[in-house]
Motif scaffolding. Structure first.
Motif, PDB file in Angstrom:
ATOM      1  N   HIS A  27      -0.027   6.527  -8.042  1.00 36.74           N
ATOM      2  CA  HIS A  27      -1.329   6.102  -7.504  1.00 36.74           C
ATOM      3  C   HIS A  27      -1.845   4.806  -8.115  1.00 36.74           C
ATOM      4  CE1 HIS A  27      -1.589   9.856  -5.340  1.00 36.74           C
ATOM      5  NE2 HIS A  27      -1.272  10.491  -6.471  1.00 36.74           N
ATOM      6  N   TRP A  28      -0.950   3.966  -8.625  1.00 35.88           N
ATOM      7  CA  TRP A  28      -1.371   2.671  -9.144  1.00 35.88           C
ATOM      8  C   TRP A  28      -1.834   1.767  -8.016  1.00 35.88           C
ATOM      9  CZ3 TRP A  28       3.548   1.725 -12.561  1.00 35.88           C
ATOM     10  CH2 TRP A  28       3.522   2.590 -13.644  1.00 35.88           C
ATOM     11  N   VAL A  29      -1.179   1.839  -6.876  1.00 40.75           N
ATOM     12  CA  VAL A  29      -1.543   0.998  -5.737  1.00 40.75           C
ATOM     13  C   VAL A  29      -2.935   1.387  -5.240  1.00 40.75           C
ATOM     14  CG1 VAL A  29      -0.922   0.357  -3.383  1.00 40.75           C
ATOM     15  CG2 VAL A  29       0.862   0.630  -5.092  1.00 40.75           C
ATOM     16  N   THR A  30      -3.192   2.687  -5.147  1.00 40.00           N
ATOM     17  CA  THR A  30      -4.500   3.158  -4.710  1.00 40.00           C
ATOM     18  C   THR A  30      -5.588   2.695  -5.674  1.00 40.00           C
ATOM     19  OG1 THR A  30      -3.438   5.106  -3.782  1.00 40.00           O
ATOM     20  CG2 THR A  30      -5.809   5.210  -4.068  1.00 40.00           C
ATOM     21  N   LEU A  31      -5.300   2.750  -6.963  1.00 46.49           N
ATOM     22  CA  LEU A  31      -6.263   2.315  -7.973  1.00 46.49           C
ATOM     23  C   LEU A  31      -6.579   0.831  -7.823  1.00 46.49           C
ATOM     24  CD1 LEU A  31      -7.831   3.043 -10.592  1.00 46.49           C
ATOM     25  CD2 LEU A  31      -5.804   2.290 -11.833  1.00 46.49           C
ATOM     26  N   VAL A  32      -5.548   0.013  -7.658  1.00 49.08           N
ATOM     27  CA  VAL A  32      -5.755  -1.436  -7.517  1.00 49.08           C
ATOM     28  C   VAL A  32      -6.518  -1.744  -6.235  1.00 49.08           C
ATOM     29  CG1 VAL A  32      -4.562  -3.631  -7.159  1.00 49.08           C
ATOM     30  CG2 VAL A  32      -3.771  -2.060  -8.921  1.00 49.08           C
ATOM     31  N   LEU A  33      -6.163  -1.070  -5.144  1.00 44.27           N
ATOM     32  CA  LEU A  33      -6.872  -1.312  -3.887  1.00 44.27           C
ATOM     33  C   LEU A  33      -8.315  -0.828  -3.969  1.00 44.27           C
ATOM     34  CD1 LEU A  33      -4.086  -0.356  -1.321  1.00 44.27           C
ATOM     35  CD2 LEU A  33      -4.868  -2.642  -1.950  1.00 44.27           C
ATOM     36  N   GLY A  34      -8.569   0.239  -4.714  1.00 40.78           N
ATOM     37  CA  GLY A  34      -9.938   0.711  -4.919  1.00 40.78           C
ATOM     38  C   GLY A  34     -10.762  -0.265  -5.740  1.00 40.78           C
ATOM     39  N   VAL A  35     -10.131  -0.890  -6.723  1.00 44.33           N
ATOM     40  CA  VAL A  35     -10.833  -1.866  -7.566  1.00 44.33           C
ATOM     41  C   VAL A  35     -11.265  -3.072  -6.741  1.00 44.33           C
ATOM     42  CG1 VAL A  35     -10.486  -3.519  -9.452  1.00 44.33           C
ATOM     43  CG2 VAL A  35      -9.790  -1.149  -9.741  1.00 44.33           C
ATOM     44  N   ILE A  36     -10.436  -3.478  -5.783  1.00 47.50           N
ATOM     45  CA  ILE A  36     -10.828  -4.642  -4.967  1.00 47.50           C
ATOM     46  C   ILE A  36     -11.705  -4.250  -3.779  1.00 47.50           C
ATOM     47  CG2 ILE A  36      -8.829  -6.004  -5.661  1.00 47.50           C
ATOM     48  CD1 ILE A  36      -7.602  -5.471  -2.935  1.00 47.50           C
ATOM     49  N   GLY A  37     -12.021  -2.956  -3.657  1.00 51.82           N
ATOM     50  CA  GLY A  37     -12.996  -2.536  -2.664  1.00 51.82           C
ATOM     51  C   GLY A  37     -12.457  -1.925  -1.391  1.00 51.82           C
ATOM     52  N   LEU A  38     -11.168  -1.706  -1.295  1.00 52.74           N
ATOM     53  CA  LEU A  38     -10.616  -1.103  -0.087  1.00 52.74           C
ATOM     54  C   LEU A  38     -10.596   0.424  -0.229  1.00 52.74           C
ATOM     55  CD1 LEU A  38      -7.589  -3.446   0.628  1.00 52.74           C
ATOM     56  CD2 LEU A  38      -9.798  -3.439   1.756  1.00 52.74           C
ATOM     57  N   THR A  39     -10.934   1.115   0.845  1.00 55.58           N
ATOM     58  CA  THR A  39     -10.919   2.575   0.828  1.00 55.58           C
ATOM     59  C   THR A  39     -10.486   3.095   2.185  1.00 55.58           C
ATOM     60  OG1 THR A  39     -13.240   2.672   1.481  1.00 55.58           O
ATOM     61  CG2 THR A  39     -12.793   2.758  -0.873  1.00 55.58           C
ATOM     62  N   GLY A  40     -10.256   4.387   2.233  1.00 58.78           N
ATOM     63  CA  GLY A  40     -10.037   5.072   3.500  1.00 58.78           C
ATOM     64  C   GLY A  40      -8.663   4.883   4.100  1.00 58.78           C
ATOM     65  N   PHE A  41      -8.657   4.811   5.428  1.00 55.19           N
ATOM     66  CA  PHE A  41      -7.431   4.771   6.209  1.00 55.19           C
ATOM     67  C   PHE A  41      -6.577   3.550   5.889  1.00 55.19           C
ATOM     68  CE2 PHE A  41      -5.114   3.751  10.167  1.00 55.19           C
ATOM     69  CZ  PHE A  41      -4.308   4.895  10.219  1.00 55.19           C
ATOM     70  N   LEU A  42      -7.207   2.420   5.620  1.00 55.20           N
ATOM     71  CA  LEU A  42      -6.467   1.191   5.310  1.00 55.20           C
ATOM     72  C   LEU A  42      -5.624   1.365   4.049  1.00 55.20           C
ATOM     73  CD1 LEU A  42      -5.935  -1.715   6.163  1.00 55.20           C
ATOM     74  CD2 LEU A  42      -7.874  -2.396   4.752  1.00 55.20           C
ATOM     75  N   VAL A  43      -6.162   2.026   3.050  1.00 54.71           N
ATOM     76  CA  VAL A  43      -5.416   2.273   1.812  1.00 54.71           C
ATOM     77  C   VAL A  43      -4.232   3.194   2.086  1.00 54.71           C
ATOM     78  CG1 VAL A  43      -5.549   3.315  -0.482  1.00 54.71           C
ATOM     79  CG2 VAL A  43      -7.393   1.851   0.322  1.00 54.71           C
ATOM     80  N   THR A  44      -4.436   4.194   2.934  1.00 57.01           N
ATOM     81  CA  THR A  44      -3.351   5.108   3.294  1.00 57.01           C
ATOM     82  C   THR A  44      -2.220   4.364   3.994  1.00 57.01           C
ATOM     83  OG1 THR A  44      -4.958   6.883   3.554  1.00 57.01           O
ATOM     84  CG2 THR A  44      -2.802   7.224   4.530  1.00 57.01           C
ATOM     85  N   VAL A  45      -2.559   3.490   4.905  1.00 57.17           N
ATOM     86  CA  VAL A  45      -1.547   2.702   5.627  1.00 57.17           C
ATOM     87  C   VAL A  45      -0.806   1.777   4.661  1.00 57.17           C
ATOM     88  CG1 VAL A  45      -1.214   0.910   7.377  1.00 57.17           C
ATOM     89  CG2 VAL A  45      -2.711   2.849   7.846  1.00 57.17           C
TER      90      VAL A  45
END
Length: 74
Positions: A27-45
């Motif tokens: 879940h490092w990718v999810t953490l980095v994407l969360g830090v830059i403000g992305l959430t939801g379906f886009l992060v899953t894709v």
């Protein structure tokens, strides 16, 4: 291209694929994407695409490294 360059390139491709698969699994990718403000379906894709590319790189370059090692052992 010499044989030595392919061997290192294949091995580095294998390690890169392994790194990306681990990055998604841990879940490092999810953490980095969360830090830059992305959430939801886009992060899953994005996670799915990174995992898919990582698995393909791992398998393809792993096969190349295996074939090269098999050839040298024969």
């Amino acid at each position: 291209m010499s044989s030595n360059h392919f061997c290192w390139g294949g091995f580095l491709g294998f390690l890169t694929g392994l790194f990306w698969v681990l990055a998604v699994a841990l879940h490092w990718v999810t953490l980095v994407l969360g830090v830059i403000g992305l959430t939801g379906f886009l992060v899953t894709v994005i996670n799915f695409l990174i995992a898919l590319i990582g698995i393909l790189a791992f398998l393809i370059f792993g096969l190349c490294v295996f074939k090269k090692a098999w050839h040298h052992c024969k």
